[in-house]
Design a protein around this motif. Structure first.
Motif, mmCIF file in Angstrom:
data_model
loop_
_atom_site.group_PDB
_atom_site.id
_atom_site.type_symbol
_atom_site.label_atom_id
_atom_site.label_comp_id
_atom_site.label_asym_id
_atom_site.label_seq_id
_atom_site.Cartn_x
_atom_site.Cartn_y
_atom_site.Cartn_z
ATOM 1 N N HIS A 70 0.858 -1.288 -0.197
ATOM 2 C CA HIS A 70 0.189 -0.102 -0.116
ATOM 3 C C HIS A 70 0.682 1.130 -0.022
ATOM 4 O O HIS A 70 2.178 1.238 -0.036
ATOM 5 C CB HIS A 70 -1.106 -0.040 1.111
ATOM 6 C CG HIS A 70 -1.946 0.848 1.269
ATOM 7 N ND1 HIS A 70 -1.894 2.127 1.772
ATOM 8 C CD2 HIS A 70 -3.181 0.806 0.662
ATOM 9 C CE1 HIS A 70 -2.890 2.617 1.565
ATOM 10 N NE2 HIS A 70 -3.766 2.025 1.163
ATOM 11 N N ASN A 71 0.291 2.380 -0.046
ATOM 12 C CA ASN A 71 1.319 3.575 0.007
ATOM 13 C C ASN A 71 2.149 3.877 1.093
ATOM 14 O O ASN A 71 3.182 4.248 1.310
ATOM 15 C CB ASN A 71 0.347 4.980 -0.015
ATOM 16 C CG ASN A 71 -0.342 4.992 -1.426
ATOM 17 O OD1 ASN A 71 0.325 4.605 -2.546
ATOM 18 N ND2 ASN A 71 -1.430 5.883 -1.555
ATOM 19 N N THR A 72 1.643 3.319 2.385
ATOM 20 C CA THR A 72 2.406 3.351 3.591
ATOM 21 C C THR A 72 2.788 2.094 4.213
ATOM 22 O O THR A 72 3.493 2.023 5.050
ATOM 23 C CB THR A 72 1.696 3.990 4.665
ATOM 24 O OG1 THR A 72 0.416 3.160 4.858
ATOM 25 C CG2 THR A 72 1.148 5.546 4.249
ATOM 26 N N TRP A 73 2.443 0.792 3.366
ATOM 27 C CA TRP A 73 2.949 -0.440 3.942
ATOM 28 C C TRP A 73 3.898 -1.327 2.994
ATOM 29 O O TRP A 73 3.615 -1.416 1.700
ATOM 30 C CB TRP A 73 1.793 -1.337 4.300
ATOM 31 C CG TRP A 73 0.981 -0.989 5.248
ATOM 32 C CD1 TRP A 73 0.171 0.065 5.201
ATOM 33 C CD2 TRP A 73 0.972 -1.673 6.527
ATOM 34 N NE1 TRP A 73 -0.484 0.235 6.726
ATOM 35 C CE2 TRP A 73 0.143 -0.748 7.279
ATOM 36 C CE3 TRP A 73 1.577 -2.556 7.146
ATOM 37 C CZ2 TRP A 73 -0.049 -1.202 8.666
ATOM 38 C CZ3 TRP A 73 1.513 -3.000 8.373
ATOM 39 C CH2 TRP A 73 0.494 -2.230 9.170
ATOM 40 N N ASN A 74 5.027 -1.417 3.574
ATOM 41 C CA ASN A 74 5.914 -2.372 2.539
ATOM 42 C C ASN A 74 6.364 -3.692 3.250
ATOM 43 O O ASN A 74 6.387 -3.738 4.538
ATOM 44 C CB ASN A 74 7.364 -1.644 2.420
ATOM 45 C CG ASN A 74 7.136 -0.515 1.527
ATOM 46 O OD1 ASN A 74 6.439 -0.461 0.582
ATOM 47 N ND2 ASN A 74 8.088 0.711 1.585
ATOM 48 N N LEU A 75 6.434 -4.653 2.537
ATOM 49 C CA LEU A 75 6.826 -6.107 2.965
ATOM 50 C C LEU A 75 8.278 -6.369 2.704
ATOM 51 O O LEU A 75 8.377 -6.319 1.485
ATOM 52 C CB LEU A 75 5.668 -7.019 2.593
ATOM 53 C CG LEU A 75 6.221 -8.454 2.877
ATOM 54 C CD1 LEU A 75 6.282 -8.700 4.507
ATOM 55 C CD2 LEU A 75 5.441 -9.226 2.168
ATOM 56 N N ILE A 76 9.163 -6.532 3.621
ATOM 57 C CA ILE A 76 10.525 -6.835 3.249
ATOM 58 C C ILE A 76 11.001 -8.062 3.603
ATOM 59 O O ILE A 76 10.642 -8.447 4.904
ATOM 60 C CB ILE A 76 11.491 -5.737 4.183
ATOM 61 C CG1 ILE A 76 10.960 -4.324 3.529
ATOM 62 C CG2 ILE A 76 12.978 -5.883 3.707
ATOM 63 C CD1 ILE A 76 11.861 -3.203 4.368
ATOM 64 N N LEU A 77 11.456 -8.890 2.760
ATOM 65 C CA LEU A 77 11.987 -10.186 3.007
ATOM 66 C C LEU A 77 13.491 -10.326 2.702
ATOM 67 O O LEU A 77 13.781 -9.994 1.430
ATOM 68 C CB LEU A 77 11.336 -11.237 2.277
ATOM 69 C CG LEU A 77 9.703 -11.250 2.425
ATOM 70 C CD1 LEU A 77 9.073 -12.153 1.205
ATOM 71 C CD2 LEU A 77 9.362 -11.757 3.788
ATOM 72 N N ALA A 78 14.330 -10.812 3.579
ATOM 73 C CA ALA A 78 15.824 -10.753 3.529
ATOM 74 C C ALA A 78 16.239 -12.069 3.811
ATOM 75 O O ALA A 78 15.937 -12.644 4.856
ATOM 76 C CB ALA A 78 16.346 -9.698 4.091
ATOM 77 N N TYR A 79 17.561 -12.492 3.127
ATOM 78 C CA TYR A 79 17.987 -13.878 3.649
ATOM 79 C C TYR A 79 19.773 -13.663 3.354
ATOM 80 O O TYR A 79 19.889 -13.255 2.237
ATOM 81 C CB TYR A 79 17.377 -14.931 3.005
ATOM 82 C CG TYR A 79 18.187 -16.391 3.124
ATOM 83 C CD1 TYR A 79 18.003 -16.849 4.420
ATOM 84 C CD2 TYR A 79 19.274 -16.807 2.146
ATOM 85 C CE1 TYR A 79 18.690 -18.015 4.593
ATOM 86 C CE2 TYR A 79 19.927 -18.081 2.630
ATOM 87 C CZ TYR A 79 19.624 -18.723 3.879
ATOM 88 O OH TYR A 79 20.319 -19.695 4.340
ATOM 89 N N ALA A 80 20.470 -14.121 4.277
ATOM 90 C CA ALA A 80 21.901 -13.915 3.861
ATOM 91 C C ALA A 80 22.358 -15.148 4.500
ATOM 92 O O ALA A 80 21.980 -15.719 5.479
ATOM 93 C CB ALA A 80 22.471 -12.751 4.873
#
Length: 71
Positions: A55-65
């Motif tokens: 959405h305009n104010t919602w981000n989903l961040i997925l990360a793996y290292a």
């Protein structure tokens, strides 16, 4: 490498990571409060990241290292 999908709502990043370290301290197994400088060490790895704009104010961040020590 960076890619953008779904009209820019999803951004993916893939990175290969080489790391060289010099004079890193390591604990000795027989003396828990004693450190030894080990000289040069090399590790390599991969980092993956996806950012999805929900959405305009919602981000989903997925990360793996993942990193592995070579020597």
């Amino acid at each position: 490498m960076k890619t953008s999908l779904l009209s820019g709502r999803m951004v993916n990043t893939v990175s290969a990571v080489p790391v060289d370290a010099h004079q890193r301290p390591h604990k000795r197994s027989n003396h828990p409060n004693f450190y030894v400088l080990t000289g040069k060490q090399r590790s390599k790895g991969v980092e993956l990241e996806t950012i999805f704009k929900l959405h305009n104010t919602w981000n989903l961040i997925l990360a793996y290292a993942f990193r592995t020590q070579m020597w």
